[in-house]
Write a protein that holds these residues in place. Structure first.
Motif, PDB file in Angstrom:
ATOM      1  N   VAL A   1      -0.318   2.334   6.861  1.00  0.00           N
ATOM      2  CA  VAL A   1      -0.454   0.890   6.680  1.00  0.00           C
ATOM      3  C   VAL A   1      -0.970   0.249   7.971  1.00  0.00           C
ATOM      4  O   VAL A   1      -0.326   0.306   9.015  1.00  0.00           O
ATOM      5  CB  VAL A   1       0.899   0.254   6.286  1.00  0.00           C
ATOM      6  CG1 VAL A   1       0.755  -1.260   6.183  1.00  0.00           C
ATOM      7  CG2 VAL A   1       1.381   0.831   4.962  1.00  0.00           C
ATOM      8  N   ARG A   2      -2.149  -0.348   7.892  1.00  0.00           N
ATOM      9  CA  ARG A   2      -2.673  -1.174   8.982  1.00  0.00           C
ATOM     10  C   ARG A   2      -2.530  -2.661   8.646  1.00  0.00           C
ATOM     11  O   ARG A   2      -2.237  -3.466   9.513  1.00  0.00           O
ATOM     12  CB  ARG A   2      -4.146  -0.844   9.246  1.00  0.00           C
ATOM     13  CG  ARG A   2      -4.390   0.563   9.766  1.00  0.00           C
ATOM     14  CD  ARG A   2      -5.809   0.736  10.265  1.00  0.00           C
ATOM     15  NE  ARG A   2      -6.789   0.404   9.235  1.00  0.00           N
ATOM     16  CZ  ARG A   2      -7.283   1.281   8.372  1.00  0.00           C
ATOM     17  NH1 ARG A   2      -6.871   2.528   8.394  1.00  0.00           N
ATOM     18  NH2 ARG A   2      -8.178   0.912   7.479  1.00  0.00           N
ATOM     19  N   ASP A   3      -2.761  -3.013   7.399  1.00  0.00           N
ATOM     20  CA  ASP A   3      -2.660  -4.396   6.941  1.00  0.00           C
ATOM     21  C   ASP A   3      -1.601  -4.438   5.841  1.00  0.00           C
ATOM     22  O   ASP A   3      -1.855  -4.002   4.717  1.00  0.00           O
ATOM     23  CB  ASP A   3      -4.004  -4.871   6.410  1.00  0.00           C
ATOM     24  CG  ASP A   3      -3.976  -6.308   5.909  1.00  0.00           C
ATOM     25  OD1 ASP A   3      -2.887  -6.906   5.877  1.00  0.00           O
ATOM     26  OD2 ASP A   3      -5.039  -6.825   5.526  1.00  0.00           O
ATOM     27  N   PRO A   4      -0.397  -4.931   6.127  1.00  0.00           N
ATOM     28  CA  PRO A   4       0.662  -4.952   5.112  1.00  0.00           C
ATOM     29  C   PRO A   4       0.265  -5.691   3.838  1.00  0.00           C
ATOM     30  O   PRO A   4       0.666  -5.292   2.737  1.00  0.00           O
ATOM     31  CB  PRO A   4       1.828  -5.647   5.824  1.00  0.00           C
ATOM     32  CG  PRO A   4       1.587  -5.392   7.272  1.00  0.00           C
ATOM     33  CD  PRO A   4       0.108  -5.417   7.434  1.00  0.00           C
ATOM     34  N   ALA A   5      -0.516  -6.756   3.961  1.00  0.00           N
ATOM     35  CA  ALA A   5      -0.910  -7.516   2.768  1.00  0.00           C
ATOM     36  C   ALA A   5      -1.779  -6.665   1.850  1.00  0.00           C
ATOM     37  O   ALA A   5      -1.583  -6.651   0.624  1.00  0.00           O
ATOM     38  CB  ALA A   5      -1.644  -8.791   3.173  1.00  0.00           C
ATOM     39  N   ALA A   6      -2.748  -5.946   2.413  1.00  0.00           N
ATOM     40  CA  ALA A   6      -3.601  -5.084   1.597  1.00  0.00           C
ATOM     41  C   ALA A   6      -2.799  -3.942   0.987  1.00  0.00           C
ATOM     42  O   ALA A   6      -2.993  -3.583  -0.186  1.00  0.00           O
ATOM     43  CB  ALA A   6      -4.751  -4.539   2.444  1.00  0.00           C
ATOM     44  N   ALA A   7      -1.884  -3.362   1.768  1.00  0.00           N
ATOM     45  CA  ALA A   7      -1.065  -2.265   1.248  1.00  0.00           C
ATOM     46  C   ALA A   7      -0.199  -2.721   0.085  1.00  0.00           C
ATOM     47  O   ALA A   7      -0.094  -2.040  -0.942  1.00  0.00           O
ATOM     48  CB  ALA A   7      -0.198  -1.699   2.369  1.00  0.00           C
ATOM     49  N   ARG A   8       0.431  -3.868   0.242  1.00  0.00           N
ATOM     50  CA  ARG A   8       1.276  -4.375  -0.855  1.00  0.00           C
ATOM     51  C   ARG A   8       0.441  -4.719  -2.083  1.00  0.00           C
ATOM     52  O   ARG A   8       0.875  -4.500  -3.222  1.00  0.00           O
ATOM     53  CB  ARG A   8       2.063  -5.603  -0.381  1.00  0.00           C
ATOM     54  CG  ARG A   8       3.229  -5.285   0.549  1.00  0.00           C
ATOM     55  CD  ARG A   8       4.117  -6.497   0.763  1.00  0.00           C
ATOM     56  NE  ARG A   8       5.353  -6.149   1.444  1.00  0.00           N
ATOM     57  CZ  ARG A   8       5.562  -6.330   2.744  1.00  0.00           C
ATOM     58  NH1 ARG A   8       4.592  -6.857   3.506  1.00  0.00           N
ATOM     59  NH2 ARG A   8       6.704  -5.984   3.301  1.00  0.00           N
ATOM     60  N   ALA A   9      -0.747  -5.278  -1.881  1.00  0.00           N
ATOM     61  CA  ALA A   9      -1.583  -5.652  -3.023  1.00  0.00           C
ATOM     62  C   ALA A   9      -1.910  -4.437  -3.876  1.00  0.00           C
ATOM     63  O   ALA A   9      -1.952  -4.522  -5.119  1.00  0.00           O
ATOM     64  CB  ALA A   9      -2.863  -6.320  -2.533  1.00  0.00           C
ATOM     65  N   VAL A  10      -2.147  -3.290  -3.236  1.00  0.00           N
ATOM     66  CA  VAL A  10      -2.451  -2.064  -3.983  1.00  0.00           C
ATOM     67  C   VAL A  10      -1.187  -1.458  -4.576  1.00  0.00           C
ATOM     68  O   VAL A  10      -1.098  -1.203  -5.788  1.00  0.00           O
ATOM     69  CB  VAL A  10      -3.165  -1.045  -3.072  1.00  0.00           C
ATOM     70  CG1 VAL A  10      -3.296   0.302  -3.786  1.00  0.00           C
ATOM     71  CG2 VAL A  10      -4.528  -1.569  -2.654  1.00  0.00           C
ATOM     72  N   MET A  11      -0.191  -1.222  -3.739  1.00  0.00           N
ATOM     73  CA  MET A  11       0.968  -0.439  -4.173  1.00  0.00           C
ATOM     74  C   MET A  11       1.898  -1.217  -5.099  1.00  0.00           C
ATOM     75  O   MET A  11       2.596  -0.616  -5.916  1.00  0.00           O
ATOM     76  CB  MET A  11       1.722   0.079  -2.952  1.00  0.00           C
ATOM     77  CG  MET A  11       0.928   1.101  -2.155  1.00  0.00           C
ATOM     78  SD  MET A  11       1.925   1.973  -0.906  1.00  0.00           S
ATOM     79  CE  MET A  11       2.273   0.637   0.225  1.00  0.00           C
ATOM     80  N   GLU A  12       1.926  -2.531  -4.996  1.00  0.00           N
ATOM     81  CA  GLU A  12       2.775  -3.331  -5.882  1.00  0.00           C
ATOM     82  C   GLU A  12       2.017  -3.811  -7.115  1.00  0.00           C
ATOM     83  O   GLU A  12       2.563  -4.541  -7.934  1.00  0.00           O
ATOM     84  CB  GLU A  12       3.346  -4.527  -5.118  1.00  0.00           C
ATOM     85  CG  GLU A  12       4.284  -4.144  -3.979  1.00  0.00           C
ATOM     86  CD  GLU A  12       4.817  -5.350  -3.226  1.00  0.00           C
ATOM     87  OE1 GLU A  12       4.427  -6.489  -3.571  1.00  0.00           O
ATOM     88  OE2 GLU A  12       5.618  -5.162  -2.285  1.00  0.00           O
ATOM     89  N   GLY A  13       0.769  -3.373  -7.268  1.00  0.00           N
ATOM     90  CA  GLY A  13      -0.065  -3.870  -8.351  1.00  0.00           C
ATOM     91  C   GLY A  13       0.373  -3.516  -9.760  1.00  0.00           C
ATOM     92  O   GLY A  13       0.345  -4.373 -10.654  1.00  0.00           O
ATOM     93  N   PRO A  14       0.797  -2.275 -10.038  1.00  0.00           N
ATOM     94  CA  PRO A  14       1.164  -1.924 -11.410  1.00  0.00           C
ATOM     95  C   PRO A  14       2.402  -2.682 -11.896  1.00  0.00           C
ATOM     96  O   PRO A  14       3.231  -3.141 -11.103  1.00  0.00           O
ATOM     97  CB  PRO A  14       1.448  -0.416 -11.330  1.00  0.00           C
ATOM     98  CG  PRO A  14       0.719   0.040 -10.110  1.00  0.00           C
ATOM     99  CD  PRO A  14       0.800  -1.107  -9.153  1.00  0.00           C
TER     100      PRO A  14
END
Length: 284
Positions: free
Chosen positions: A180-193
């Motif tokens: 994780v470099r950008d928490p917002a981008a990581a959450r957007a992907v991983m919390e998406g489903p």
């Protein structure tokens, strides 16, 4: 008239959002619904996880790790997520692109977003050979690809009593996931489903499990180096599989490196076997 069979994710005056068995989403406008009924529990299926094609499994895995931006190119999926992971920032190549110059279309999509053009290809597939012939080469500054393993979930292990499963990634969870470099981008992907769980045992072991249709995806199993060799990874995996079965999955997949012997040994007791491999290529 036709049927749409699946799990109802939401219902409002506009219509129904339904998840099919393979995780594909359908929207049925309310005005077109003539009848609804609850389908009884499904019988035990005989189709094994290994029977799905590599192309279909690529689509399934994409639903479990959805990109922030997704655009179709014929049957292909162009995925962009601010650079968070290759899977969410590459073109998933399966089927027909529907255009005369798919190589140029991929390059245009990613360069206009400030991202490196990248494709994810089933290893040794016809499209893999075509991209290589067109001069595309492997990447050198990130994992070059992975193997995809699958298993049938005939029975669920017992969840670990100390494991916690949340529907979001906490700061402590992200801190242990080293990509994780950008928490917002990581959450957007991983919390998406719609159906996703973030598993943790204290602040020393984590994992992610997602269910789309009848499939579960395991990822991000990490243990603090100071706490390894204590069975924590096994406890994360067993809790993840138990959670997946409780949420309707009867098949599972994961992605790991071919030479990651500890990971392969970790998953083997649960029936995981290699289904196919994929590669990332970029313009030479």
């Amino acid at each position: 008239m036709r049927d749409v069979v699946g799990r109802v994710l939401s219902a409002d005056p506009d219509g129904l959002r339904i998840e099919r068995r393979d995780g594909d989403l359908a929207f049925v406008p309310a005005g077109t619904v003539l009848a609804m009924r609850v389908v009884p529990d499904r019988p035990v299926r005989t189709r094994p996880a290994t029977a799905v094609s590599p192309e279909d499994l690529t689509r399934i895995t994409s639903r479990g790790w959805p990109a922030v931006e997704s655009a179709p190119l014929g049957d292909w999926e162009l995925r962009a997520s601010d650079g968070f992971t290759g899977r969410a920032n590459s073109a998933a190549v399966h089927g027909d692109s529907g255009v005369e110059d798919p190589f140029g279309a991929v390059i245009d999509f990613y360069t206009t977003r400030g991202l490196r053009p990248l494709v994810q290809l089933v290893e040794d597939s016809p499209w893999h050979r075509r991209f290589v012939a067109a001069g595309w080469t492997g990447v050198v500054d990130q994992p070059p690809g992975a193997i995809v393993q699958v298993a049938d979930l005939r029975s669920a292990p017992e969840p670990d009593p100390e494991a916690v499963v949340r529907d979001h990634a906490t700061d402590a969870w992200l801190a242990l996931y080293g990509r994780v470099r950008d928490p917002a981008a990581a959450r957007a992907v991983m919390e998406g489903p719609a159906t996703v769980g973030f598993v943790s045992i204290g602040d020393v072991a984590i994992g992610r499990v997602v269910v789309t249709g009848e499939w579960a995806g395991l990822a991000a199993v990490e243990v603090n180096p100071a706490h390894r060799r204590r069975g924590l990874a096994r406890r994360i995996v067993e809790t993840s599989l138990a959670w997946a079965v409780a949420h309707g999955a009867d098949k599972a997949y994961l992605q790991t490196m071919r030479d990651n012997a500890p990971a392969l040994a970790l998953y083997e007791p649960y029936g995981f076997t290699t289904h196919h491999a994929y590669r990332y290529l970029t313009p030479g």
